[in-house]
Design a protein around this motif. Structure first.
Motif, PDB file in Angstrom:
ATOM      1  N   ALA A 235     -10.420   0.157  10.381  1.00  0.00           N
ATOM      2  CA  ALA A 235      -9.904   1.350  10.893  1.00  0.00           C
ATOM      3  C   ALA A 235      -9.773   1.229  12.446  1.00  0.00           C
ATOM      4  O   ALA A 235      -8.783   1.725  12.990  1.00  0.00           O
ATOM      5  CB  ALA A 235     -11.031   2.548  10.666  1.00  0.00           C
TER       6      ALA A 235
ATOM      7  N   ARG B 277       0.789   4.354  -2.956  1.00  0.00           N
ATOM      8  CA  ARG B 277       0.812   5.778  -2.346  1.00  0.00           C
ATOM      9  C   ARG B 277       1.747   6.504  -3.288  1.00  0.00           C
ATOM     10  O   ARG B 277       1.611   7.366  -3.472  1.00  0.00           O
ATOM     11  CB  ARG B 277       0.664   5.915  -1.098  1.00  0.00           C
ATOM     12  CG  ARG B 277       0.657   7.474  -0.592  1.00  0.00           C
ATOM     13  CD  ARG B 277       0.574   7.728   0.939  1.00  0.00           C
ATOM     14  NE  ARG B 277      -0.724   7.595   1.403  1.00  0.00           N
ATOM     15  CZ  ARG B 277      -0.837   7.793   2.612  1.00  0.00           C
ATOM     16  NH1 ARG B 277       0.256   8.460   3.484  1.00  0.00           N
ATOM     17  NH2 ARG B 277      -2.109   7.874   3.226  1.00  0.00           N
TER      18      ARG B 277
ATOM     19  N   GLU C 120      -5.013   0.971   7.683  1.00  0.00           N
ATOM     20  CA  GLU C 120      -6.365   0.507   7.317  1.00  0.00           C
ATOM     21  C   GLU C 120      -6.532  -0.378   6.173  1.00  0.00           C
ATOM     22  O   GLU C 120      -7.487  -1.450   5.925  1.00  0.00           O
ATOM     23  CB  GLU C 120      -7.349   1.800   7.636  1.00  0.00           C
ATOM     24  CG  GLU C 120      -8.867   1.342   7.212  1.00  0.00           C
ATOM     25  CD  GLU C 120      -9.785   2.517   7.232  1.00  0.00           C
ATOM     26  OE1 GLU C 120     -10.994   2.600   6.969  1.00  0.00           O
ATOM     27  OE2 GLU C 120      -9.236   3.886   7.515  1.00  0.00           O
ATOM     28  N   SER C 121      -5.966   0.164   4.937  1.00  0.00           N
ATOM     29  CA  SER C 121      -6.325  -0.306   3.731  1.00  0.00           C
ATOM     30  C   SER C 121      -5.582  -1.522   3.666  1.00  0.00           C
ATOM     31  O   SER C 121      -5.938  -2.612   3.080  1.00  0.00           O
ATOM     32  CB  SER C 121      -5.343   0.663   2.715  1.00  0.00           C
ATOM     33  OG  SER C 121      -5.139  -0.195   1.621  1.00  0.00           O
TER      34      SER C 121
ATOM     35  N   LYS D   8      -6.111   1.607  14.117  1.00  0.00           N
ATOM     36  CA  LYS D   8      -5.851   2.363  15.413  1.00  0.00           C
ATOM     37  C   LYS D   8      -5.143   1.371  16.534  1.00  0.00           C
ATOM     38  O   LYS D   8      -4.144   2.122  17.046  1.00  0.00           O
ATOM     39  CB  LYS D   8      -7.067   3.123  15.978  1.00  0.00           C
ATOM     40  CG  LYS D   8      -6.749   3.925  16.998  1.00  0.00           C
ATOM     41  CD  LYS D   8      -7.848   4.865  17.269  1.00  0.00           C
ATOM     42  CE  LYS D   8      -7.587   5.747  18.283  1.00  0.00           C
ATOM     43  NZ  LYS D   8      -9.044   6.383  18.686  1.00  0.00           N
TER      44      LYS D   8
ATOM     45  N   ASP E  45       1.205   5.705   7.940  1.00  0.00           N
ATOM     46  CA  ASP E  45      -0.106   6.469   8.291  1.00  0.00           C
ATOM     47  C   ASP E  45      -1.084   5.425   8.704  1.00  0.00           C
ATOM     48  O   ASP E  45      -1.287   4.330   7.975  1.00  0.00           O
ATOM     49  CB  ASP E  45      -0.238   7.422   7.197  1.00  0.00           C
ATOM     50  CG  ASP E  45       0.660   8.500   6.957  1.00  0.00           C
ATOM     51  OD1 ASP E  45       1.274   9.055   7.781  1.00  0.00           O
ATOM     52  OD2 ASP E  45       0.489   9.074   5.814  1.00  0.00           O
ATOM     53  N   LEU E  46      -2.174   5.985   9.480  1.00  0.00           N
ATOM     54  CA  LEU E  46      -3.493   5.181   9.848  1.00  0.00           C
ATOM     55  C   LEU E  46      -4.025   4.706   8.447  1.00  0.00           C
ATOM     56  O   LEU E  46      -4.678   3.499   8.360  1.00  0.00           O
ATOM     57  CB  LEU E  46      -4.231   5.950  10.739  1.00  0.00           C
ATOM     58  CG  LEU E  46      -3.987   5.999  12.286  1.00  0.00           C
ATOM     59  CD1 LEU E  46      -4.884   6.576  13.083  1.00  0.00           C
ATOM     60  CD2 LEU E  46      -4.142   4.366  12.627  1.00  0.00           C
ATOM     61  N   ASP E  47      -4.479   5.668   7.373  1.00  0.00           N
ATOM     62  CA  ASP E  47      -5.052   5.136   6.351  1.00  0.00           C
ATOM     63  C   ASP E  47      -4.569   3.943   5.684  1.00  0.00           C
ATOM     64  O   ASP E  47      -4.911   3.141   4.998  1.00  0.00           O
ATOM     65  CB  ASP E  47      -5.284   6.391   5.388  1.00  0.00           C
ATOM     66  CG  ASP E  47      -4.366   6.868   4.691  1.00  0.00           C
ATOM     67  OD1 ASP E  47      -2.947   6.951   5.698  1.00  0.00           O
ATOM     68  OD2 ASP E  47      -4.015   7.427   3.630  1.00  0.00           O
ATOM     69  N   ILE E  48      -3.188   3.879   5.619  1.00  0.00           N
ATOM     70  CA  ILE E  48      -2.208   2.751   4.889  1.00  0.00           C
ATOM     71  C   ILE E  48      -2.543   1.630   5.692  1.00  0.00           C
ATOM     72  O   ILE E  48      -2.913   0.442   5.411  1.00  0.00           O
ATOM     73  CB  ILE E  48      -0.778   3.290   4.972  1.00  0.00           C
ATOM     74  CG1 ILE E  48      -0.584   4.200   3.938  1.00  0.00           C
ATOM     75  CG2 ILE E  48      -0.047   2.045   4.601  1.00  0.00           C
ATOM     76  CD1 ILE E  48      -0.775   3.841   2.383  1.00  0.00           C
TER      77      ILE E  48
ATOM     78  N   SER F   6       0.724  -0.961   0.067  1.00  0.00           N
ATOM     79  CA  SER F   6       0.005  -0.032  -0.024  1.00  0.00           C
ATOM     80  C   SER F   6       0.708   1.325  -0.101  1.00  0.00           C
ATOM     81  O   SER F   6       0.600   2.238  -0.460  1.00  0.00           O
ATOM     82  CB  SER F   6      -0.924  -0.216   1.224  1.00  0.00           C
ATOM     83  OG  SER F   6      -2.031  -0.860   1.083  1.00  0.00           O
TER      84      SER F   6
ATOM     85  N   SER G 147      -1.325   0.436  15.581  1.00  0.00           N
ATOM     86  CA  SER G 147      -0.552   1.617  14.874  1.00  0.00           C
ATOM     87  C   SER G 147       0.831   1.922  15.619  1.00  0.00           C
ATOM     88  O   SER G 147       1.914   2.069  15.214  1.00  0.00           O
ATOM     89  CB  SER G 147      -1.212   2.869  15.128  1.00  0.00           C
ATOM     90  OG  SER G 147      -1.829   3.238  16.275  1.00  0.00           O
TER      91      SER G 147
ATOM     92  N   LYS H 275      -7.582  -4.128   5.414  1.00  0.00           N
ATOM     93  CA  LYS H 275      -8.993  -4.323   4.750  1.00  0.00           C
ATOM     94  C   LYS H 275      -8.721  -5.277   3.910  1.00  0.00           C
ATOM     95  O   LYS H 275      -9.561  -6.346   3.415  1.00  0.00           O
ATOM     96  CB  LYS H 275      -9.524  -2.914   4.247  1.00  0.00           C
ATOM     97  CG  LYS H 275     -10.723  -3.084   3.355  1.00  0.00           C
ATOM     98  CD  LYS H 275     -11.307  -1.767   3.098  1.00  0.00           C
ATOM     99  CE  LYS H 275     -12.534  -1.845   2.446  1.00  0.00           C
ATOM    100  NZ  LYS H 275     -12.540  -2.375   0.973  1.00  0.00           N
TER     101      LYS H 275
END
Length: 337
Positions: free
Chosen positions: A257, A201, A276-277, A261, A271-274, A197, A264, A280
């Motif tokens: 998500a 990005r 989460e991806s 968290k 990053d948190l969005d990475i 991921s 982490s 998922k």
């Protein structure tokens, strides 16, 4: 009155003592367990959840985690006594068995049940077909390791001979594969999350396929220990497995998500969005095992993968190198809703 005051003086401390006793796994002791994980990856999210949510502590275990990069190094640490429990591919226990070890390594709690790598290309390939790898430069994983064997298994499944139909690079150390690809080595590469991921990005690569989906169910990453340790520490192994199963349930019952968290702290530069991806992706393809038990069908698939890679001397039954009694007890004690 003096008796009442005296009693009041020791009743409160007694309750405190009993509360502490209950928080130490029921036998009044906190047991230290040293884990060596083969790599740091979102692929092992349930392990980090067990640590961060206090599931090990609730069982009276003081768990110390270290990353012992690579299956060979992890198994060396386990056999030498530098760690008590290894989180590594089940194939390593078979390698030890094949060498005629007097103290075999026993698998007792499965954490992941598929391969965790993704096929990454330099350019986006919306209509990717595996035949497009013919003649390509492929940056692979360590020979004999599960990522490489699952990769070769997938390639053969699609009619590609990894030794003759593409240029296979296997001389890069496991910890340096992502860096080697980023610097220009290879057209395609196998990567774990969150690195896959991150590369997407940064525009350094694009995920075009999943080896986990392609290679089927496998006891891919398992907690294991020496048979001698298991015999001496039967209760500790059970408590450990109980905590693992609690974490497995937690991950299944919460959103990517929420899991991102919690884990982490183990990925401070991501990053948190990475995160989460990545979580998922693994959830969607069923990579996180919902039970710590190792299924015979998955074990036999592992043997097929190893056999195809030329790494299996003889087939060994799941009963020989896996003990599911701890997993079965953990599931029975904490059934899913």
């Amino acid at each position: 009155m003096r008796v009442m005051r005296y009693a009041a003086g020791w009743i409160a401390p007694l309750f405190i003592f009993l509360a502490l006793l209950g928080g130490c796994g029921g036998d009044g002791q906190t047991h230290k367990v040293r884990i060596g994980e083969v790599t740091r990856s979102v692929f092992y999210a349930p392990q980090y959840v067990a640590l961060e949510k206090g599931f090990f502590k609730e069982e009276g275990l003081n768990v110390e985690l270290q990353t012992t990069a690579g299956g060979d190094k992890t198994m060396t640490a386990l056999l030498s006594g530098a760690i008590d429990v290894a989180l590594v591919g089940a194939e390593t226990s078979i390698y030890v068995y094949q060498q005629g070890a007097e103290d075999p390594v026993i698998n007792f709690a499965q954490l992941t049940q598929t391969d965790g790598t993704f096929l990454v290309s330099r350019e986006p390939m919306d209509d990717f077909d595996w035949s497009q790898l013919q003649g390509a430069v492929f940056l692979g994983q360590r020979k004999g390791g599960m990522p490489q064997m699952a990769g070769e298994f997938t390639l053969r499944k699609h009619g590609i001979d990894p030794q003759s139909d593409l240029e296979l690079i296997q001389n890069v150390d496991f910890a340096n594969i992502a860096a080697a690809y980023a610097s220009g080595t290879g057209q395609f590469v196998q990567l774990f999350e969150p690195q896959a991921s991150i590369f997407e990005r940064e525009g350094k690569g694009h995920v075009i396929a999943s080896f986990g989906t392609e290679s089927g169910r496998l006891p891919y990453t398992v907690f294991m220990t020496k048979q001698s340790y298991m015999k001496k520490n039967d209760e500790i192994v059970q408590k450990f497995t109980n905590a693992v199963h609690q974490a497995q349930k937690w991950v299944q019952e919460h959103t990517p998500a929420e899991t991102a968290k919690v884990i982490s702290p183990y990925f401070k530069d991501t990053d948190l969005d990475i995160l989460e991806s990545a979580v998922k992706r693994y959830l969607e393809q069923g990579s996180y095992a919902e039970s710590p038990a190792i299924a015979e069908e998955a074990w036999n698939n592992l043997l097929d993968v190893m056999e195809g890679a030329g790494e299996l001397k003889e087939r060994v039954s799941v009963a020989e190198l896996a003990d599911n009694k701890y997993a079965e007890a953990a599931v029975q004690a904490s059934p899913s809703p």
